[in-house]
Design an enzyme around this catalytic site. Sequence first.
Site, short mmCIF file in Angstrom:
data_model
loop_
_atom_site.label_atom_id
_atom_site.label_comp_id
_atom_site.label_asym_id
_atom_site.label_seq_id
_atom_site.Cartn_x
_atom_site.Cartn_y
_atom_site.Cartn_z
N TYR A 26 7.90 -6.09 -9.72
CA TYR A 26 8.08 -6.20 -8.20
C TYR A 26 8.73 -7.59 -8.12
O TYR A 26 8.46 -8.56 -7.38
CB TYR A 26 6.80 -6.53 -7.71
CG TYR A 26 6.38 -6.46 -6.23
CD1 TYR A 26 6.91 -5.47 -5.61
CD2 TYR A 26 5.58 -7.54 -5.57
CE1 TYR A 26 6.76 -5.46 -4.06
CE2 TYR A 26 5.52 -7.56 -4.24
CZ TYR A 26 5.88 -6.37 -3.48
OH TYR A 26 5.68 -6.39 -2.29
N ARG A 37 1.95 -6.91 6.37
CA ARG A 37 0.85 -8.14 6.22
C ARG A 37 1.50 -9.07 7.22
O ARG A 37 1.76 -10.25 6.71
CB ARG A 37 0.38 -8.72 4.98
CG ARG A 37 -0.43 -7.84 4.25
CD ARG A 37 -0.70 -8.33 2.64
NE ARG A 37 0.63 -8.70 1.99
CZ ARG A 37 1.21 -7.71 1.18
NH1 ARG A 37 0.65 -6.57 1.08
NH2 ARG A 37 2.33 -8.03 0.60
N ARG A 40 4.23 6.44 0.45
CA ARG A 40 3.73 5.22 1.23
C ARG A 40 2.46 5.43 1.77
O ARG A 40 1.59 4.40 1.79
CB ARG A 40 4.95 4.62 2.41
CG ARG A 40 6.23 4.23 1.60
CD ARG A 40 6.13 3.37 0.77
NE ARG A 40 7.58 3.00 0.23
CZ ARG A 40 7.53 2.31 -0.85
NH1 ARG A 40 6.87 1.81 -1.40
NH2 ARG A 40 8.89 2.01 -1.12
N TYR A 51 -4.21 1.40 -2.46
CA TYR A 51 -3.66 0.25 -3.27
C TYR A 51 -4.58 -0.94 -3.45
O TYR A 51 -4.42 -1.83 -4.41
CB TYR A 51 -2.35 -0.03 -3.09
CG TYR A 51 -2.08 -1.11 -2.03
CD1 TYR A 51 -2.43 -0.97 -0.64
CD2 TYR A 51 -1.58 -2.50 -2.45
CE1 TYR A 51 -2.11 -1.84 0.38
CE2 TYR A 51 -1.39 -3.31 -1.12
CZ TYR A 51 -1.66 -2.92 0.15
OH TYR A 51 -1.58 -4.06 0.86
N LYS A 59 2.42 6.66 -6.46
CA LYS A 59 3.49 6.25 -7.53
C LYS A 59 3.74 7.33 -8.58
O LYS A 59 4.64 7.54 -9.12
CB LYS A 59 3.39 4.91 -8.01
CG LYS A 59 3.46 3.72 -7.07
CD LYS A 59 5.04 3.70 -6.38
CE LYS A 59 4.83 2.14 -5.88
NZ LYS A 59 6.21 1.88 -5.28
N THR A 98 11.88 -2.59 -7.00
CA THR A 98 12.95 -2.40 -5.96
C THR A 98 13.87 -3.67 -5.73
O THR A 98 13.52 -4.90 -5.55
CB THR A 98 12.25 -2.21 -4.72
OG1 THR A 98 11.13 -1.36 -4.84
CG2 THR A 98 13.35 -1.68 -3.58
N GLU A 103 11.99 -0.34 4.07
CA GLU A 103 12.75 -1.58 4.48
C GLU A 103 13.70 -1.16 5.26
O GLU A 103 14.07 -1.72 6.49
CB GLU A 103 13.16 -2.31 3.43
CG GLU A 103 12.19 -2.95 2.50
CD GLU A 103 12.87 -3.49 1.07
OE1 GLU A 103 13.18 -4.55 0.83
OE2 GLU A 103 12.76 -2.46 0.18
CA CA Z 1 8.58 -0.16 -7.70
#
Ligand code: CA
Length: 414
Positions: free
Chosen positions: A128, A142, A237, A244, A253, A344, A358
Site C-alpha cells: 500500500y 475517513r 469495495r 476489513y 480481494k 495501487t 479514487e
Molecule cells: Ca492493492
Amino acid sequence: MTGAVPSAAGSQFPVENLPYGVFSDLVDSTRRIGVAIGDFVLDAGAAARTAGASRAAPLAPQRAIELSAKNLNPFMAAGPTAWREVRSWLTDLLGDEENRAFVAPFLCDVTAVTLHLPFEVADYVDFYSSEHHATNVGRILRPDADPLSPNWKHLPIGYHGRSGTVVVSGTPIRRPWGQHKVPTDPAPTFAPSGRLDVEVEVGFVVGVGTELGQSVSVSAFPDHVFGACLLNDWSARDIQAFEYVPLGPFLGKSFATSISPWIVPLAALERARCTPPPRDVPLQDYLADTEPWGLDLRLELECNRTILSRPRFATMYWTGAQQLAHMTVNGASLRTGDLFGSGTVSGPTAGERGSLLELSWNGREPVLLDDGTQRSFLEDGDVVTMRAMAPGIDDTRIGFGDVTGRIMAATARS
Ligand code: CA
C-alpha cells in the site's frame, strides 16, 4: 544491424527487453517457456537445446534444462548468474541478423499462441505504498481523521493475499458474492458486489528464496528478485468495507488477482531506475535507500477502450527493495515464486489515479467513457486493460504487455 527479428526494433519487445513467459499453441499444447521479441515468441527451451549442440550459439546444458521446464520456477531459482548467462545468450542470438536462419524455426507468431501463468505463485503479498493513493483513500473513507495512518511513513504497509487465485491476463473475472453493509443499514445483506473495482499495480517476482530466520537487505534486492510484471488487484469495495476492520482485506480481494503474461527482468529496467520521493521522517537502517530502486514506469488504465488514467510509478513512496527488506526483516523466509504487489499506483493529479474508487471519488463523480456511458464502478461485460512502458537503453521502450480482464455476471444463486 536489425537483429534476428526485424519487427523487434521500435516495438515494446525489442532485444533490450526480452521478458519471459509461458505459452502453448495449436501445434503443441505443451506449456513451455517463451521470450517475447517483436511480434513473436521465441521457444526458448527448444532454441537452447538446439544451441547446445551448435558451435554457433552455445549455451550451458544446465541452462537448457531450466529453460525446458513447464514454468519459470526452475530458471528463476537458478539465480542471478544463470539469469545473466541466458540474457547474454539471448541478446547475442536475437541481436544479430546473421542468426535469422537459426532462430526462425523457434519463432511463433504471438497472435497464434496461448499465454499462461508464467510461474507457480508461492506466497502473495500486497503493499500500500503510494502516498497519493493512501491519502486519497483516507480522505474518502475517513474524512474526519488524518488521511495517513501514524505508521505509514515508517514502514511499507501490506497484507498477505491469496496466491491460488492469481490468474494470467485474459482470464474472465466473475463478480463475487459477499456481505455488505453501509453504516445506515440495520443488518448486512448478501448479494453480488455492486462496487467492483480495479487497482493498477506493479508486481515483483522472487527467484531466489531464503532460509527461515534470514533477512534480505535493500542492496540484495537484485540477488533475489527475478523481474517485474503488471498486476490488477481486483477489489470488491462493498465487501471490503464491511470486513476489513480489524484484520485487513480478505474476501473483497481474494477472488482474483490478474498479472501480465510477461515477466520483465530487472536487468531490462536498469535505465528506468530513479530516486524515490524525499523521505519525510528518518527511516530505520534496514529501510534506508542504500540502493535507489524507484522505477520510472508509465502506467495506463483503460476501460472499454477509454483511457481513464496514466499513473507514474516513479511517484511511489516505498520501493520494491524496501518492501522486500521489510517483508523479511522478521526472519520470514522467501520462496521461489513469491509475488509481491506494489499497492495501487496513484499520482498527485486526477489523471494519475489507479482505481475507480479514487477516479469517481467513491461514486460521487462518475467517469465518462468514450461511448457516452458513465462508471462509478465496473459493470458486467466491462473490459479493463492495463499497460506499462519503461525507458530502455538507446531510447528503446520496454513494454510489459497488457494485463486485461472482462467482468462476468455473478453466478446465479437460489
Ligand atoms: Ca492493492
